[in-house]
Design an enzyme around this catalytic site. Sequence first.
Site, short mmCIF file in Angstrom:
data_model
loop_
_atom_site.label_atom_id
_atom_site.label_comp_id
_atom_site.label_asym_id
_atom_site.label_seq_id
_atom_site.Cartn_x
_atom_site.Cartn_y
_atom_site.Cartn_z
N PRO A 88 27.89 30.07 31.70
CA PRO A 88 26.83 30.96 31.18
C PRO A 88 25.88 31.44 32.28
O PRO A 88 25.13 32.40 32.07
CB PRO A 88 26.09 30.07 30.18
CG PRO A 88 27.01 28.95 29.86
CD PRO A 88 27.83 28.73 31.10
N GLU A 115 27.83 19.82 30.64
CA GLU A 115 26.68 20.59 31.10
C GLU A 115 27.02 21.39 32.35
O GLU A 115 26.17 22.07 32.90
CB GLU A 115 25.49 19.67 31.38
CG GLU A 115 25.04 18.88 30.17
CD GLU A 115 24.73 19.77 28.96
OE1 GLU A 115 23.96 20.73 29.12
OE2 GLU A 115 25.26 19.50 27.88
N ARG A 153 44.68 43.90 31.61
CA ARG A 153 44.76 45.31 31.21
C ARG A 153 44.68 46.25 32.41
O ARG A 153 45.05 47.42 32.31
CB ARG A 153 43.68 45.64 30.19
CG ARG A 153 43.87 44.85 28.88
CD ARG A 153 42.85 45.16 27.81
NE ARG A 153 43.15 46.39 27.10
CZ ARG A 153 42.62 47.56 27.35
NH1 ARG A 153 41.70 47.68 28.28
NH2 ARG A 153 42.97 48.62 26.68
N ASP A 168 39.41 53.62 30.29
CA ASP A 168 38.62 54.51 31.14
C ASP A 168 37.41 55.03 30.38
O ASP A 168 36.31 55.05 30.90
CB ASP A 168 39.46 55.70 31.60
CG ASP A 168 40.37 55.29 32.76
OD1 ASP A 168 41.30 56.04 33.04
OD2 ASP A 168 40.12 54.23 33.34
C1 4G3 Z 1 29.23 25.44 32.64
C2 4G3 Z 1 31.27 29.88 29.95
C3 4G3 Z 1 30.27 25.58 31.75
C4 4G3 Z 1 27.95 25.19 32.21
C5 4G3 Z 1 31.44 28.52 29.77
C6 4G3 Z 1 28.77 25.20 29.95
C7 4G3 Z 1 29.92 29.96 28.00
C8 4G3 Z 1 30.50 30.61 29.07
C9 4G3 Z 1 30.04 25.44 30.39
C10 4G3 Z 1 27.72 25.09 30.86
C11 4G3 Z 1 30.80 27.91 28.69
C12 4G3 Z 1 30.28 32.07 29.25
C13 4G3 Z 1 31.16 25.59 29.43
N1 4G3 Z 1 30.08 28.65 27.82
N2 4G3 Z 1 29.23 32.62 28.63
N3 4G3 Z 1 30.87 26.57 28.44
O1 4G3 Z 1 31.04 32.71 29.96
O2 4G3 Z 1 26.46 24.88 30.41
#
Ligand code: 4G3
Length: 223
Positions: A88, A115, A153, A168
Site C-alpha cells: 500500500p 505488516e 495486456r 489506448d
Molecule cells: C506490505 C498491496 C504488504 C505492507 C499489498 C500489507 C494492498 C496492496 C501488505 C502491508 C497489500 C496494494 C500486504 N495490500 N494496495 N497487503 O497494492 O501493510
Amino acid sequence: MTKRIDILSLFPDYFKSPFEQSMLKQAIQKGILTIRQVNIRDFADNRHNRVDERPYGGGPGMVLMAPPVAKAIRSVKAPGSHVVYLSPQGTPLTAAKGRELAHYEHLILLCGHYEGVDQRVLDSDVNEEISIGDYVLTNGCAAAIVLIDVVARFVPGVIGHDEAANEDSFEHGLLDCPHYTRPEEFEGRIVPQVLLSGDHRKIAEWRAQEALEKTRKVRPDLL
Ligand code: 4G3
C-alpha cells in the site's frame, strides 16, 4: 523471447486458477508469458521454517524477515531482472506504469504479508514499490495478479488489436462509453437510436460525448 515473471509469496497455490483462464492462459500456452511461483518459506534459515517475526520497537502484527526474502529474490535474479514489491506504500499502478513494466524481460514480484517486509531487504534488493490502490489487502497476492494482468495486456501477442486500441483510449484520459448489444429492447429499455443509425460519424461523436460526460460525473480528476 518469452516474458518471465517470478512471483515470490507465502501462498503459491493462491495463483493456481487466475493464470489458467482466458487471455493469460492462452499467452502462457503460446509461450509469450512464463509465470513461476517461488515460496519464500523454502528459504527459511531455521528448522521451524519461520519467515516472520515481531517488529522491533513493538506494535501489532508481524514482519517478513530480510534473510529469507533476500535469498528468495536472489535465487531467481539475473541480469535484466526488475524486482517489484507490492504494498500500500507504493507508487500507484497506472496503465502507463504497466506499459513500462512490460518492457522488462524478467519481472520478480514480491508479495508482502502481515505488516510488511523488513525495510533493509527492500533497500538492498527491490527496484520499486508499487500499490494497486489506496486500500490494504490481507496479502500482496491479489495485487500481484492485478499487476500481471495490466502488464500482460501490453506484451505483444497477449491481446488482439481491438482491445489494444481500447487501452489506448483509457491512457488518453477518458473513461469508456456505454455499450449495447442484442436484443434491441430489454425489459422496456431500448438501445440509443444513434447506434442503430449506421451513421459512423454520428456514432463516434455520440460515444465521445458519453465518455466525456461519464468521466465528468465519476472521475472529474481525470479531466
Ligand atoms: C506490505 C498491496 C504488504 C505492507 C499489498 C500489507 C494492498 C496492496 C501488505 C502491508 C497489500 C496494494 C500486504 N495490500 N494496495 N497487503 O497494492 O501493510
